[in-house]
Design a protein around this motif. Structure first.
Motif, PDB file in Angstrom:
ATOM      1  N   ARG A 135       3.491 -22.868  98.217  1.00 24.65           N
ATOM      2  CA  ARG A 135       2.861 -21.584  98.553  1.00 24.65           C
ATOM      3  C   ARG A 135       1.407 -21.570  98.080  1.00 24.65           C
ATOM      4  O   ARG A 135       0.516 -21.069  98.753  1.00 24.65           O
ATOM      5  N   ARG A 136       1.168 -22.136  96.898  1.00 28.58           N
ATOM      6  CA  ARG A 136      -0.200 -22.123  96.347  1.00 28.58           C
ATOM      7  C   ARG A 136      -1.144 -22.975  97.193  1.00 28.58           C
ATOM      8  O   ARG A 136      -2.324 -22.696  97.295  1.00 28.58           O
ATOM      9  N   ARG A 137      -0.568 -24.066  97.803  1.00 30.10           N
ATOM     10  CA  ARG A 137      -1.443 -24.907  98.635  1.00 30.10           C
ATOM     11  C   ARG A 137      -1.993 -24.125  99.825  1.00 30.10           C
ATOM     12  O   ARG A 137      -3.127 -24.272 100.223  1.00 30.10           O
ATOM     13  N   GLN A 138      -1.168 -23.181 100.305  1.00 30.43           N
ATOM     14  CA  GLN A 138      -1.615 -22.347 101.434  1.00 30.43           C
ATOM     15  C   GLN A 138      -2.550 -21.242 100.954  1.00 30.43           C
ATOM     16  O   GLN A 138      -3.482 -20.838 101.628  1.00 30.43           O
ATOM     17  N   ASP A 139      -2.266 -20.731  99.710  1.00 30.37           N
ATOM     18  CA  ASP A 139      -3.019 -19.576  99.197  1.00 30.37           C
ATOM     19  C   ASP A 139      -2.960 -19.591  97.669  1.00 30.37           C
ATOM     20  O   ASP A 139      -2.005 -19.098  97.080  1.00 30.37           O
ATOM     21  N   PRO A 140      -3.998 -20.166  97.006  1.00 28.08           N
ATOM     22  CA  PRO A 140      -3.960 -20.332  95.534  1.00 28.08           C
ATOM     23  C   PRO A 140      -3.739 -19.018  94.791  1.00 28.08           C
ATOM     24  O   PRO A 140      -3.191 -19.022  93.691  1.00 28.08           O
ATOM     25  N   GLY A 141      -4.163 -17.912  95.368  1.00 27.42           N
ATOM     26  CA  GLY A 141      -4.027 -16.630  94.670  1.00 27.42           C
ATOM     27  C   GLY A 141      -2.752 -15.871  95.007  1.00 27.42           C
ATOM     28  O   GLY A 141      -2.566 -14.729  94.587  1.00 27.42           O
ATOM     29  N   PHE A 142      -1.845 -16.533  95.744  1.00 28.08           N
ATOM     30  CA  PHE A 142      -0.646 -15.835  96.253  1.00 28.08           C
ATOM     31  C   PHE A 142       0.120 -15.127  95.147  1.00 28.08           C
ATOM     32  O   PHE A 142       0.374 -13.921  95.216  1.00 28.08           O
ATOM     33  N   PHE A 143       0.463 -15.852  94.069  1.00 31.75           N
ATOM     34  CA  PHE A 143       1.290 -15.247  93.014  1.00 31.75           C
ATOM     35  C   PHE A 143       0.471 -14.317  92.113  1.00 31.75           C
ATOM     36  O   PHE A 143       0.971 -13.340  91.575  1.00 31.75           O
ATOM     37  N   CYS A 144      -0.830 -14.617  91.991  1.00 31.71           N
ATOM     38  CA  CYS A 144      -1.694 -13.730  91.185  1.00 31.71           C
ATOM     39  C   CYS A 144      -1.765 -12.349  91.815  1.00 31.71           C
ATOM     40  O   CYS A 144      -1.660 -11.320  91.141  1.00 31.71           O
ATOM     41  N   ARG A 145      -1.918 -12.325  93.142  1.00 30.44           N
ATOM     42  CA  ARG A 145      -2.001 -11.029  93.849  1.00 30.44           C
ATOM     43  C   ARG A 145      -0.673 -10.288  93.756  1.00 30.44           C
ATOM     44  O   ARG A 145      -0.620  -9.101  93.435  1.00 30.44           O
ATOM     45  N   LEU A 146       0.422 -11.019  93.965  1.00 32.54           N
ATOM     46  CA  LEU A 146       1.739 -10.367  93.928  1.00 32.54           C
ATOM     47  C   LEU A 146       2.018  -9.819  92.525  1.00 32.54           C
ATOM     48  O   LEU A 146       2.462  -8.684  92.362  1.00 32.54           O
ATOM     49  N   ALA A 147       1.702 -10.618  91.505  1.00 30.85           N
ATOM     50  CA  ALA A 147       2.034 -10.201  90.133  1.00 30.85           C
ATOM     51  C   ALA A 147       1.174  -9.027  89.680  1.00 30.85           C
ATOM     52  O   ALA A 147       1.599  -8.237  88.831  1.00 30.85           O
ATOM     53  N   SER A 148      -0.030  -8.895  90.225  1.00 28.99           N
ATOM     54  CA  SER A 148      -0.939  -7.831  89.747  1.00 28.99           C
ATOM     55  C   SER A 148      -0.941  -6.590  90.633  1.00 28.99           C
ATOM     56  O   SER A 148      -1.569  -5.593  90.290  1.00 28.99           O
ATOM     57  N   ARG A 149      -0.183  -6.676  91.753  1.00 27.20           N
ATOM     58  CA  ARG A 149      -0.171  -5.487  92.627  1.00 27.20           C
ATOM     59  C   ARG A 149       0.502  -4.337  91.881  1.00 27.20           C
ATOM     60  O   ARG A 149       1.478  -4.519  91.196  1.00 27.20           O
ATOM     61  N   GLY A 150      -0.075  -3.201  91.936  1.00 27.53           N
ATOM     62  CA  GLY A 150       0.525  -2.010  91.296  1.00 27.53           C
ATOM     63  C   GLY A 150       0.186  -1.876  89.821  1.00 27.53           C
ATOM     64  O   GLY A 150       0.477  -0.858  89.213  1.00 27.53           O
ATOM     65  N   ALA A 151      -0.436  -2.884  89.210  1.00 21.97           N
ATOM     66  CA  ALA A 151      -0.803  -2.764  87.785  1.00 21.97           C
ATOM     67  C   ALA A 151      -1.921  -1.723  87.657  1.00 21.97           C
ATOM     68  O   ALA A 151      -2.941  -1.810  88.355  1.00 21.97           O
ATOM     69  N   CYS A 152      -1.708  -0.737  86.762  1.00 19.05           N
ATOM     70  CA  CYS A 152      -2.723   0.326  86.651  1.00 19.05           C
ATOM     71  C   CYS A 152      -3.143   0.580  85.201  1.00 19.05           C
ATOM     72  O   CYS A 152      -3.981   1.427  84.930  1.00 19.05           O
ATOM     73  N   GLN A 153      -2.568  -0.171  84.259  1.00 16.30           N
ATOM     74  CA  GLN A 153      -2.977  -0.007  82.867  1.00 16.30           C
ATOM     75  C   GLN A 153      -4.364  -0.651  82.661  1.00 16.30           C
ATOM     76  O   GLN A 153      -4.749  -1.538  83.412  1.00 16.30           O
ATOM     77  N   PRO A 154      -5.076  -0.180  81.649  1.00 19.23           N
ATOM     78  CA  PRO A 154      -6.411  -0.748  81.400  1.00 19.23           C
ATOM     79  C   PRO A 154      -6.406  -2.179  80.894  1.00 19.23           C
ATOM     80  O   PRO A 154      -7.350  -2.925  81.119  1.00 19.23           O
ATOM     81  N   VAL A 155      -5.328  -2.590  80.215  1.00 17.39           N
ATOM     82  CA  VAL A 155      -5.276  -3.940  79.649  1.00 17.39           C
ATOM     83  C   VAL A 155      -4.146  -4.730  80.319  1.00 17.39           C
ATOM     84  O   VAL A 155      -2.995  -4.278  80.339  1.00 17.39           O
ATOM     85  N   TRP A 156      -4.509  -5.891  80.883  1.00 14.48           N
ATOM     86  CA  TRP A 156      -3.508  -6.747  81.521  1.00 14.48           C
ATOM     87  C   TRP A 156      -3.332  -7.998  80.677  1.00 14.48           C
ATOM     88  O   TRP A 156      -4.333  -8.634  80.272  1.00 14.48           O
TER      89      TRP A 156
END
Ligand SMILES: Nc1ncnc2c1ncn2[C@@H]1O[C@H](COP(=O)(O)OP(=O)(O)OP(=O)(O)O)[C@@H](O)[C@H]1O
Ligand SMILES: C[C@@](O)(CCOP(=O)(O)O)CC(=O)O
Length: 200
Positions: free
Chosen positions: A83-104
């Motif tokens: 999946r990363r070969r197609q889109d290196p940020g694939f899991f980063c985007r999925l894991a951070s979607r909906g995060a709204c706290q100031p500190v990640w």
């Protein structure tokens, strides 16, 4: 990048070898700051969810610290890398979607592309943290060398070419984690207060 409701004030991207204590340390920080201020993002989360669904596996055990996930690690790595070969940020985007706290707290970066994605998205806010433990200590926590895993990108992708902003030595004979984490916690508290000032 889809429009965000709010940007983080601080993104700490953690990496480290298997059983070095990435989850332990990030959970310690979240306990100190509270879940309203600080969220833990696991890049492996969306990967394991999808993999568990496709293979009829126990997601709770895949997400846990026990030996269950090790049976599937090599195959999950290959699945994730395709999946990363197609889109290196694939899991980063999925894991951070909906995060709204100031500190990640990104607890499990494993590849340069993981770190580079957050650095590109949040250049002012992103800092890197390396959690280090000896092989002896890691073995005491249940690690054993596995060819195709511990000599592959998943475990070695951040061994070179990164000047980490912070190093945490997770060893019994090192200074306590409270002592080592004090400057990082100071940073997070400043980020959280900056965020609340900006929102008021
Ligand atoms: N300082 C510590 N004191 C006590 N137990 C610890 C400490 N650090 C880690 N552990 C324990 O060691 C085990 C491995 O730690 P952890 O799951 O945080 O490692 P990890 O780097 O996230 O590993 P993986 O990459 O396999 O997910 C866990 O059971 C955890 O509770
Ligand atoms: C497949 C993988 O996400 C498993 C990570 O599991 P854990 O964070 O070690 O519990 C590792 C990888 O993506 O290379």
């Amino acid at each position: 990048m889809e429009d965000r409701v709010s940007e983080p004030s601080l993104v700490l991207v953690f990496s480290g070898k298997r059983k070095s204590g990435k989850d332990y340390v990030t959970e310690l920080i979240q306990q100190r700051l509270g879940p309203d201020v600080c969220c833990i993002l696991r890049l492996s989360g969306p990967l394991k969810e999808q993999y568990a669904q496709e293979h009829g596996l126990d997601l709770d055990q895949l997400m846990g610290p026990g030996p269950y996930k090790e049976q599937y690690r090599a195959d999950m790595i290959h699945w994730g890398e395709s999946r990363r070969r197609q889109d290196p940020g694939f899991f980063c985007r999925l894991a951070s979607r909906g995060a709204c706290q100031p500190v990640w707290l990104v607890s499990d970066a494993r590849r340069l592309s993981d770190l580079q994605w957050f650095q590109a998205e949040f250049p002012q806010q992103t800092q890197s943290v390396r959690v280090q433990s000896s092989e002896k200590t890691r073995s005491q926590r249940g690690w054993s060398f596995t060819a195709g895993v511990d000599d592959a990108e998943s475990e070695c992708g951040l061994d070179n070419g990164v000047e980490f902003d912070w190093i945490v030595i997770n060893e019994a004979d090192a200074p306590s984690l409270d002592e080592q984490l004090r400057p990082i916690l100071q940073l997070t508290e400043e980020a959280a207060s900056t965020s609340s000032v900006n929102q008021s």
